[in-house]
Design a protein around this motif. Structure first.
Motif, PDB file in Angstrom:
ATOM      1  N   GLU A  49       0.812  -1.210   0.000  1.00 10.94           N
ATOM      2  CA  GLU A  49       0.000   0.000   0.000  1.00 10.94           C
ATOM      3  C   GLU A  49       0.853   1.272   0.000  1.00 10.94           C
ATOM      4  OE1 GLU A  49       1.145  -1.364   2.588  1.00 10.94           O
ATOM      5  OE2 GLU A  49       0.800  -0.223   4.385  1.00 10.94           O
ATOM      6  N   ASP A  54       4.354  -3.150   8.071  1.00 12.71           N
ATOM      7  CA  ASP A  54       3.925  -3.268   9.469  1.00 12.71           C
ATOM      8  C   ASP A  54       4.529  -4.485  10.146  1.00 12.71           C
ATOM      9  OD1 ASP A  54       2.237  -1.013   9.447  1.00 12.71           O
ATOM     10  OD2 ASP A  54       0.623  -2.176   8.550  1.00 12.71           O
ATOM     11  N   ASP A  80      -7.104  -3.665   3.590  1.00 14.64           N
ATOM     12  CA  ASP A  80      -7.589  -2.393   4.134  1.00 14.64           C
ATOM     13  C   ASP A  80      -7.979  -1.510   2.958  1.00 14.64           C
ATOM     14  OD1 ASP A  80      -8.094  -0.045   5.496  1.00 14.64           O
ATOM     15  OD2 ASP A  80      -6.172   0.019   6.529  1.00 14.64           O
ATOM     16  N   ASP A  85      -2.168  -5.330   2.991  1.00 18.10           N
ATOM     17  CA  ASP A  85      -1.374  -4.701   4.046  1.00 18.10           C
ATOM     18  C   ASP A  85      -0.853  -5.796   4.975  1.00 18.10           C
ATOM     19  OD1 ASP A  85      -0.256  -2.832   5.755  1.00 18.10           O
ATOM     20  OD2 ASP A  85      -2.157  -2.208   6.633  1.00 18.10           O
ATOM     21  N   LYS A  87       1.262  -7.754   7.817  1.00 21.16           N
ATOM     22  CA  LYS A  87       1.747  -7.476   9.174  1.00 21.16           C
ATOM     23  C   LYS A  87       2.676  -8.618   9.573  1.00 21.16           C
ATOM     24  CE  LYS A  87      -1.897  -4.627   9.349  1.00 21.16           C
ATOM     25  NZ  LYS A  87      -1.746  -3.200   9.189  1.00 21.16           N
TER      26      LYS A  87
END
Length: 156
Positions: A49, A54, A80, A85, A87
């Protein structure tokens, strides 16, 4: 099984914090519930993104701004507003099945809450937790950050 990747992570949201900060240090939102994990980013990589990749650091609370070198044992893929996205899930020991379920339960709940926040902010798109994947797969989707990056291309 090969050794998990070891990365430098910057803590942006200490475990127990109600303030969700973004990669630029700005407060994204105030949560009604405390964050159950240390949440931050890997300053060397950008996610799909366009923001810093993250990372969640399991274990004891780490102060805001802490830089820690830690192994990434897996990743959770979140959608998202229709954007992938990832993590990374990091800690000093392999993530067991109970911890994995706890992390996934949190991110399923988080995706629903983030969807409501995005709706309230007028930011359309699908929000969902897509599940667990290998940390190396998430890193393969990321790209190295260069000196021209000044922040995410869209507001979060």
């Amino acid at each position: 099984m090969s050794e998990p990747p070891e990365l430098d992570v910057l803590i942006e949201v200490p475990r127990g914090s109600f303030l969700k900060r973004g990669s630029t240090g700005q407060v994204d939102f105030v949560s009604p519930l405390p964050c159950p994990f240390n949440y931050g980013s890997v300053p060397r990589y950008l996610g799909l993104e366009g923001d810093l990749l993250d990372a969640v650091v399991l274990g004891p609370r780490r102060p805001l701004g802490t830089r820690i070198r830690v192994k990434a044992w897996g990743a959770v893929t979140l959608t998202d507003r229709g954007m992938t996205d990832d993590k990374l899930i990091c800690c000093d020991h392999p993530v067991g099945p109970l911890e994995r379920r706890r992390v996934l339960r949190f991110f399923h709940f988080y995706a629903k809450c983030k969807g409501l926040l995005n709706l309230w902010r007028g930011r359309p798109g699908r929000n969902a937790c897509e599940g667990w994947c290998d940390a190396t797969a998430a890193l393969a989707r990321a790209r190295l950050r260069d000196d021209t990056w000044t922040g995410p291309p869209i507001a979060f």
